[in-house]
Motif scaffolding. Structure first.
Motif, PDB file in Angstrom:
ATOM      1  N   ILE A  83      13.628   6.334  56.842  1.00  0.00           N
ATOM      2  CA  ILE A  83      13.784   7.642  56.696  1.00  0.00           C
ATOM      3  C   ILE A  83      12.583   8.256  56.748  1.00  0.00           C
ATOM      4  O   ILE A  83      11.612   7.977  56.017  1.00  0.00           O
ATOM      5  CB  ILE A  83      14.680   8.166  55.345  1.00  0.00           C
ATOM      6  N   VAL A  84      12.362   9.426  57.555  1.00  0.00           N
ATOM      7  CA  VAL A  84      11.377  10.584  57.472  1.00  0.00           C
ATOM      8  C   VAL A  84      11.580  11.692  56.756  1.00  0.00           C
ATOM      9  O   VAL A  84      12.676  12.378  57.225  1.00  0.00           O
ATOM     10  CB  VAL A  84      10.718  10.566  58.766  1.00  0.00           C
ATOM     11  N   ASN A  85      11.025  11.957  55.785  1.00  0.00           N
ATOM     12  CA  ASN A  85      11.130  13.273  54.901  1.00  0.00           C
ATOM     13  C   ASN A  85      10.477  14.390  55.428  1.00  0.00           C
ATOM     14  O   ASN A  85       9.295  14.451  55.412  1.00  0.00           O
ATOM     15  CB  ASN A  85      11.097  12.913  53.371  1.00  0.00           C
ATOM     16  N   GLY A 149      17.650   6.264  67.419  1.00  0.00           N
ATOM     17  CA  GLY A 149      18.596   6.165  66.363  1.00  0.00           C
ATOM     18  C   GLY A 149      18.342   5.124  65.181  1.00  0.00           C
ATOM     19  O   GLY A 149      19.198   5.162  64.446  1.00  0.00           O
ATOM     20  N   ASN A 150      17.106   4.666  65.305  1.00  0.00           N
ATOM     21  CA  ASN A 150      16.860   3.664  64.299  1.00  0.00           C
ATOM     22  C   ASN A 150      16.329   4.089  62.966  1.00  0.00           C
ATOM     23  O   ASN A 150      16.310   3.303  61.978  1.00  0.00           O
ATOM     24  CB  ASN A 150      16.295   2.479  64.799  1.00  0.00           C
ATOM     25  N   VAL A 151      15.806   5.199  63.006  1.00  0.00           N
ATOM     26  CA  VAL A 151      15.185   5.996  61.808  1.00  0.00           C
ATOM     27  C   VAL A 151      15.832   7.178  61.535  1.00  0.00           C
ATOM     28  O   VAL A 151      16.071   8.150  62.633  1.00  0.00           O
ATOM     29  CB  VAL A 151      13.592   6.177  62.106  1.00  0.00           C
ATOM     30  N   LEU A 152      16.347   7.513  60.301  1.00  0.00           N
ATOM     31  CA  LEU A 152      16.942   8.798  60.246  1.00  0.00           C
ATOM     32  C   LEU A 152      15.872   9.910  59.678  1.00  0.00           C
ATOM     33  O   LEU A 152      14.937   9.569  58.965  1.00  0.00           O
ATOM     34  CB  LEU A 152      17.798   8.727  58.802  1.00  0.00           C
ATOM     35  N   MET A 153      15.797  10.871  60.433  1.00  0.00           N
ATOM     36  CA  MET A 153      14.867  12.158  60.212  1.00  0.00           C
ATOM     37  C   MET A 153      15.560  13.293  59.424  1.00  0.00           C
ATOM     38  O   MET A 153      16.676  13.565  59.915  1.00  0.00           O
ATOM     39  CB  MET A 153      14.447  12.753  61.576  1.00  0.00           C
ATOM     40  N   GLY A 154      15.052  13.692  58.353  1.00  0.00           N
ATOM     41  CA  GLY A 154      15.907  14.706  57.588  1.00  0.00           C
ATOM     42  C   GLY A 154      15.632  15.980  57.593  1.00  0.00           C
ATOM     43  O   GLY A 154      14.671  16.256  58.566  1.00  0.00           O
ATOM     44  N   HIS A 213      22.775  11.856  58.249  1.00  0.00           N
ATOM     45  CA  HIS A 213      22.391  13.184  57.615  1.00  0.00           C
ATOM     46  C   HIS A 213      21.749  12.944  56.544  1.00  0.00           C
ATOM     47  O   HIS A 213      22.065  12.198  55.479  1.00  0.00           O
ATOM     48  CB  HIS A 213      23.457  14.199  57.547  1.00  0.00           C
ATOM     49  N   SER A 214      20.615  13.701  56.140  1.00  0.00           N
ATOM     50  CA  SER A 214      19.656  13.458  54.957  1.00  0.00           C
ATOM     51  C   SER A 214      18.930  14.835  54.826  1.00  0.00           C
ATOM     52  O   SER A 214      18.836  15.611  55.678  1.00  0.00           O
ATOM     53  CB  SER A 214      18.956  12.123  54.859  1.00  0.00           C
ATOM     54  N   ASP A 215      18.188  14.764  53.550  1.00  0.00           N
ATOM     55  CA  ASP A 215      17.255  16.099  53.697  1.00  0.00           C
ATOM     56  C   ASP A 215      15.944  15.461  52.733  1.00  0.00           C
ATOM     57  O   ASP A 215      15.933  14.408  52.641  1.00  0.00           O
ATOM     58  CB  ASP A 215      17.996  17.081  52.778  1.00  0.00           C
ATOM     59  N   TRP A 216      15.373  16.445  51.939  1.00  0.00           N
ATOM     60  CA  TRP A 216      14.152  16.006  51.185  1.00  0.00           C
ATOM     61  C   TRP A 216      14.762  15.314  49.787  1.00  0.00           C
ATOM     62  O   TRP A 216      13.722  14.412  49.405  1.00  0.00           O
ATOM     63  CB  TRP A 216      13.465  17.234  50.633  1.00  0.00           C
TER      64      TRP A 216
END
Length: 360
Positions: A83-85, A149-154, A213-216
């Motif tokens: 993931i990238v925050n 699509g292999n890294v989730l960007m928040g 989906h994600s966030d900080w």
């Protein structure tokens, strides 16, 4: 090379969906270990941070390459995933998306109105062509091209509704406005809420190729989700909270479908009962604040959250987690722990009943 496969993502989705639905019979624990050789020289671009987010001299592709370099060194163990925050653009960046000035001269991001105005002259509207919005979108697009699509960007840290209003008006002035100009405050919070949702939807469209989906906060969800907050509510009592803050949190919980509340500091504890009464609120992250005793000293807070059927994002060290999870056996926990080696991480995860998911 990022050491995470499509099979790992399938497991991640299944595990986190079970946690959100209250069907996971163990805690969620994320742990990453820096143990792989990236196999290439370090890139010239820095890793994106609040200190350098203003530097547009690096292309989005160069920024993503620096992120890739860091991610390629990590083993994602337990319930961790790549993931990238995007909190690197600062807490409450919605204000910048609506025209406020972003200032990171101190190394941390702060927001200020372009011009101080009386409350009846202030308007808050999301601008999809804003340079900060365009920068975030450009990095998102470069990341989707690079990682497929292999890294989730928040999501960026959009901030709380009244926090964004306070950026444009000033906190002290806004506190007085609650008494002197409540109609104008309601107008501004409604404008800020609309801008928040527009920003979320606009950025979500760009992130359509994201694996979730994600966030900080870093919590994964296969469906739209966010960690909600209101730092402003620390300074107001329950009646004001009920009128000016709670309705927007309730609406956001309903619109998003999955939501956590970031309960920040002892001044917000007075609002906890109101928050726990929101049926659509899934979990609470309790942050006790600097100078306060650690998590294990707030057992009653965690017990209250668990008794309301909400999940708990545990902030603290391993000893805190052990003490709290034993005192709140019905708690649905999510936590992050960092160990130095793969072996230490395996032992920690096994101790808490979490599959290690050894690095590949």
């Amino acid at each position: 090379m990022i050491h995470f496969t499509s099979e790992n993502w399938a497991r991640t989705r299944e595990t986190y969906d079970a946690w959100w639905e209250g069907a996971l019979d163990r805690p969620l624990i994320k742990s990453v270990v820096r143990c792989f050789d990236p196999g290439r020289p370090a890139p010239k671009a820095p890793f994106l941070s609040q200190e350098n987010c203003h530097d547009f001299s690096y292309s989005p592709e160069e920024i993503v390459d620096a992120m890739d370099y860091e991610l390629s060194q990590l083993a994602f163990m337990g319930d961790a995933f790549p993931i990238v925050n995007f909190d690197s653009f600062g807490p409450g960046v919605l204000a910048a998306f609506c025209g406020a000035k972003l200032d990171n001269q101190s190394g941390r991001v702060w927001f200020f109105p372009a011009k101080k105005l009386p409350i009846d002259k202030i308007h808050i509207h999301y601008d999809p062509e804003n340079p900060w919005v365009q920068r975030v979108k450009a990095i998102y697009k470069a990341g989707l091209d690079r990682w497929e699509g292999n890294v989730l960007m928040g999501m960026p840290d959009l901030g709380g509704i009244m926090d964004v209003v306070a950026t444009f008006r000033g906190s002290e002035e806004l506190l007085m406005d609650l008494y002197d100009a409540p109609e104008e405050v309601h107008r501004l919070r409604q404008e800020a809420y609309a801008a928040w949702m527009e920003a979320y939807e606009d950025l979500s469209k760009v992130l359509a190729g994201n694996p979730g989906h994600s966030d900080w906060d870093g919590l994964y969800s296969s469906k739209p989700s966010y960690v909600l907050q209101s730092d402003f509510c620390y300074m107001i009592g329950t009646p004001m909270f009920d009128e000016f803050v709670l309705p927007d949190i309730e609406n956001a919980c309903r619109e998003l479908g999955r939501a956590i509340y970031h309960l920040d500091g002892i001044g917000e504890l007075k609002h906890l009962d109101r928050l726990l009464a929101i049926p659509e609120l899934n979990a609470v992250q309790w942050v006790y604040g600097d100078g306060q005793p650690s998590a294990r000293h707030w057992i009653q807070v965690y017990q209250k959250i668990a008794a309301a059927g909400k999940g708990i994002h545990m902030v603290g060290d391993r000893e805190d987690f052990e003490a709290v999870s034993q005192a709140v056996p019905n708690g649905r926990f999510y936590a992050n722990f960092a160990e130095k080696t793969v072996e230490e991480t395996k032992a920690m995860l096994e101790h808490f009943g979490v599959p290690a998911n050894s690095p590949q």
